[in-house]
Design a protein around this motif. Sequence first.
Motif, mmCIF file in Angstrom:
data_model
loop_
_atom_site.group_PDB
_atom_site.id
_atom_site.type_symbol
_atom_site.label_atom_id
_atom_site.label_comp_id
_atom_site.label_asym_id
_atom_site.label_seq_id
_atom_site.Cartn_x
_atom_site.Cartn_y
_atom_site.Cartn_z
ATOM 1 N N GLU A 99 0.832 -1.204 0.000
ATOM 2 C CA GLU A 99 0.000 0.000 0.000
ATOM 3 C C GLU A 99 0.868 1.256 0.000
ATOM 4 N N MET B 137 2.435 1.834 -3.366
ATOM 5 C CA MET B 137 1.488 2.363 -4.343
ATOM 6 C C MET B 137 1.227 3.851 -4.101
ATOM 7 N N ASP B 138 1.087 4.185 -2.823
ATOM 8 C CA ASP B 138 0.854 5.593 -2.504
ATOM 9 C C ASP B 138 2.021 6.449 -2.964
ATOM 10 N N ILE C 125 4.224 5.820 -5.273
ATOM 11 C CA ILE C 125 4.305 5.928 -6.724
ATOM 12 C C ILE C 125 3.267 6.910 -7.240
ATOM 13 N N HIS C 126 2.091 6.797 -6.677
ATOM 14 C CA HIS C 126 1.036 7.691 -7.137
ATOM 15 C C HIS C 126 1.357 9.146 -6.818
ATOM 16 N N ASN D 284 4.055 10.440 -9.024
ATOM 17 C CA ASN D 284 3.583 10.660 -10.389
ATOM 18 C C ASN D 284 2.731 11.917 -10.477
ATOM 19 N N GLU D 285 1.819 12.005 -9.537
ATOM 20 C CA GLU D 285 0.932 13.160 -9.538
ATOM 21 C C GLU D 285 1.745 14.431 -9.389
ATOM 22 N N GLU E 30 -2.817 13.205 -22.917
ATOM 23 C CA GLU E 30 -2.653 11.963 -23.637
ATOM 24 C C GLU E 30 -3.394 12.017 -24.953
ATOM 25 N N GLN F 3 -6.747 1.512 -2.440
ATOM 26 C CA GLN F 3 -7.012 2.888 -2.017
ATOM 27 C C GLN F 3 -6.269 3.918 -2.863
ATOM 28 N N SER F 4 -5.130 3.527 -3.394
ATOM 29 C CA SER F 4 -4.329 4.525 -4.103
ATOM 30 C C SER F 4 -4.882 4.902 -5.468
ATOM 31 N N ARG G 5 -7.252 6.646 -8.025
ATOM 32 C CA ARG G 5 -8.127 7.798 -7.942
ATOM 33 C C ARG G 5 -9.574 7.327 -8.094
ATOM 34 N N VAL H 138 -8.526 6.534 -16.879
ATOM 35 C CA VAL H 138 -7.526 5.758 -16.125
ATOM 36 C C VAL H 138 -6.149 6.274 -16.534
ATOM 37 N N SER H 139 -5.433 6.864 -15.594
ATOM 38 C CA SER H 139 -4.178 7.528 -15.923
ATOM 39 C C SER H 139 -3.003 6.561 -15.815
ATOM 40 N N ALA I 18 -0.559 6.808 -13.941
ATOM 41 C CA ALA I 18 -0.264 6.614 -12.519
ATOM 42 C C ALA I 18 -1.162 5.521 -11.939
ATOM 43 N N ASP I 19 -2.413 5.518 -12.376
ATOM 44 C CA ASP I 19 -3.336 4.478 -11.906
ATOM 45 C C ASP I 19 -2.848 3.106 -12.366
#
Lengths: 475, 639
Positions: free
Chosen positions: A132, A135-136, A138-139, A142-143, A458, B590-591, B593, B617-618, B620-621
């Motif tokens: 978890e 993933m957080d 990485i997200h 990225n964001e 994109e 949870q991560s 979006r 769906v990005s 990052a997703d």
Amino acid sequence: MKTDTIAAIATAVSDSGIGIIRLSGEDAISIADRVYRSKNRIKKLSEVESHTIHYGYIYDGEEMIDEVMVAVMKAPNTYTREHTVEIDCHGGILVMNRILEVVLKNGCRLAEPGEFTKRAFLNGRIDLSKAEAVMDLIHAKNEFALKASVKQLKGAVAEKVHALRDELIYEIAFIESALDDPEHISLDGFHDRLAQKTEQISQTLKKLIDSADNGKMLKDGINTVIVGKPNAGKSSLLNALLGEDKAIVTNIAGTTRDVLEESIRLHGIGLNIIDTAGIRDTEDVVEKIGVEKAFQYAQNADLIIYVVDSSLPLDENDEKIISLIKDKKVIVLLNKTDLESVVDENLIKEYFSRAYEKMQQSELPYKNEKLTVLRISAKESTGMEVFEQTIKDMFFSGKIATNDELYITNKRHKEALEEAYESMQMVKQSLADDMPEDFYSIDLMSAYASLGKIIGEEVEDDLVEEIFSKFCMGK
Amino acid sequence: MPEIREKVDVCVVGAGHAGCEAALACARMGLETVVFTVSVDSIALMPCNPNIGGSSKGHLVRELDALGGEMGKNIDKTFIQSKMLNISKGPAVHSLRAQADKAEYSRAMRKVLENQEHLTIKQAEVVELLAEDLETPDGLATKKITGVKTYTGAIYEAKAVVLCTGTYLKARCLCGEAITYTGPNGLQAANYLTDSLKSLGIEMRRFKTGTPARMDKRSIDFSKMEEQFGDERVVPFSFSTNPEDVQIDQVSCWLTYTNKNTHDIIRNNLDRSPIYAGIIEGTGPRYCPSIEDKVVKFSDKERHQVFIEPEGLHTNEMYVGGMSSSLPEDVQLAMYRTVPGLEHCKIVRNAYAIEYDCINPGQLYATLQFKSIQGLFSGGQFNGSSGYEEAAAQGLLAGMNAGLFVQGKEQIVLDRSQAYIGVLVDDLVTKENLEPYRMMTSRSEYRLLLRQDNADLRLRKIGYEAGLVTKEQYDYVCEKETLIKEETERLYQTKVGANHEVQAFLESKGSSGLKTAASLAELICRPELSYEMLAEIDPDRKPLSPDVIEQININIKYDGYIKRQLKQVEQYKKMENKKIPVSIDYDDIQSLRLEARQKLKKFQPVSVGQASRISGVSPADISVLLVYLEHYGSKQKKE
């Protein structure tokens, strides 16, 4: 699974003494070999034992960039469980950037945010219970990268990228609509038009790439504010730094009534320079606003360049400026050395000392530091080299801090621009070879997609939309 | 009450282009199949344009043929004009388009169906799908199909059902203020099935399309139009048609143009157009806009092309391509009569718009099976597409997979790098299509590989394994492949020196001389040369058939581009091969979006690749998803 090899700066850029460039992936060691030379030039990193460290140099072709220590770690006993090479270099941003650039040039891809961790995880290196968190991370990265990269883009650059994309998608849509509906839409004469367009787009891209080299693409950098009395030579200084006549320079006091903003790169350091209106007591409403803004900007600056007209005596306006900037990092420039001087370094220091005396002891963070006072002539561009060197030294000694993500962002932008440029060269080649139109559109589309990375967009269904909205199709 | 109860393997609902292919596929796989149609006389009806093929649609037909479908063979038997489009452009966008004799096309297809073993044609309206709950959910499926019920109450129990209802569900036709509640050509609409589908939890939507008027040939002055001929040498659609059989006398089409008067009449009467007056609710396709749409959206265009095409050899009806409309009858007549050559035209059938129910195809797997109902498949306009070829391609795939499902075998998914059919299906089931979907060459990102000329090399094997392609046909392709490979290799290895003979040869072909020795392949790469031309300086070659030579030329001439596309495909496959288990719970991640989580829950993609193509769906997703899947996979292994 065979993966590509990624590279990134692994330590925070800015003020650390040592910097690490990390490479990870199948070809990490062979790529490192291409840029590394041992002292005797015989040693090959591909032949050394795993988990050993080697002294040597990093070369870009025949040019030596830095003296380094290279750690070679073979899979699987590494952080990512892939072949990993770490290049320890001399910390400075310039050097780290150069080394990163060289390994990218030799086959690495710039790592995505959080990609080392991701690989470590995917290769089973990190405990699953941390999934978890990974993933957080990485997200978030990225964001952040995306937001930062879009945000940091200068308005004018973003506009250019948008305009280029619009032109590209129009041409692609034209080709595609003609391919889809050859009886309604003809490509006669298109070849010449596209050749011209391709040339024009390539040139614009080239300019953008150059501006990425000079750091002109990004807004952020060291927030540098130029202050001084009217007509002290602030705008001339900005022009001298920029090499273009952006600020209005006249000898009528008060011509820069608002603030001017420019980003430049000095020896690899991004400076976001704000030229302010001259500070003096004034009744002119417009000018007054400019002066107020100048105060505001000065308050938020990382570095202040205080320009003094050394041919005129200091007055109460100078006192006011000094009291305003006394607790900031300041370089004082005694300008107009081409004229007879009445102000010297000692006088300036005296004024600053007087300003310090009015402060409480606890409020004096920089009191003991040596105030930098330099003599220049912006008009004749003398003393500029010393000035630039001073900024560079302050930066590398960590006296002024900055955000390391910036360099990466710029690199990504540049990479994307170069990809787009490459694609346009392929279009050019296809045109020269007289290939059929459907071949150009492949590379035009790649260029379009590459540019999209810069502005965070994109491709999705843009093309189909464009075809339908611009060209009248079918039955 | 006594009732008819039949037991079959597969029921196909609808006998249009999708239904015919689906029914034939199932029957040819040896399964007892019934195909239902509201009118046996409307089997394989072409209610709109009289063509098969066209840019990218021609690709679909070739692919369908390679897989063992019927459309290509049927048009080869019944075409009256044929052209290879885009011939001046690259080989990837060459596409066949033929004018069909509509009545003959329909009749020929009906004959094939009627004579197909294991296939029964039944004129009846299916009003209800029969399904039962699964004892334990299988993947996303909670129900399984058990059969269908007709309007007369007859029940057909089946292991699989393929829905190919076209534009018939709750159809209504609009011609200005006049509205009729019928399917195309005044045929009976199917008004009950929608409710049954909804009660099974299937999400429906409403689309619209339109068709132009048909005119009496005798009322048209062709001297004011440009004549459009077919190709001198016709290339057949089907890989199994003998090319000599399609060298027939062809008929012409005619080109004329609209003008300012036409546009004025349309503009002045827009308030009477059901679309502009807001009567039509359905979403129409942008790629075949009505003439009203063209005039409004492209107001700067002074004229639009109008193609006058024969509907067949034994009819005087002519199709007015480019001028579909839903304007009232009187406006239509006035507008058509402004067009040069149509001044005195008599309209046989009015132009009209048609609205119909279809599904949101996001509810389907790429096999065209419903995610929620086992054994229920669908194809064609029912899935939100448009066009005969798109319909037939889906019908074939849905039929094959229904057959494989009944046989308990693994179903077929064609991916984006394999076929236009793969692109078509992937777009349908993955993207949010808000209008009838038409195939376009620009939708295919790997189109250099997906050429109409190599459809057999790409797909014969799949058709053979499903049982729709004969051993003989398959062996032919295998041999062809070997010949291409061997000869291509030989051309790369065989060098010719810069001797007098070679230089003289090159000079005679307008090609520059050699400085050093070069391979034959290098010479073929030159735009002015080809494999055939090099025969003079390449005496050792063995005789090869034209289709083999075509592949050799293309492979060598476009080698660089083809290699680049293959590389892209490799990247693409990586993500396609990362499967997402059906048991995944996106709320657990949870991560992700919120938007991405909702979209993923809705579409339930089968692979990470498919997930990445869902809008919203990005990247990052996707990174997060990859990490999660890895985590998930390892956890599964442990348990």
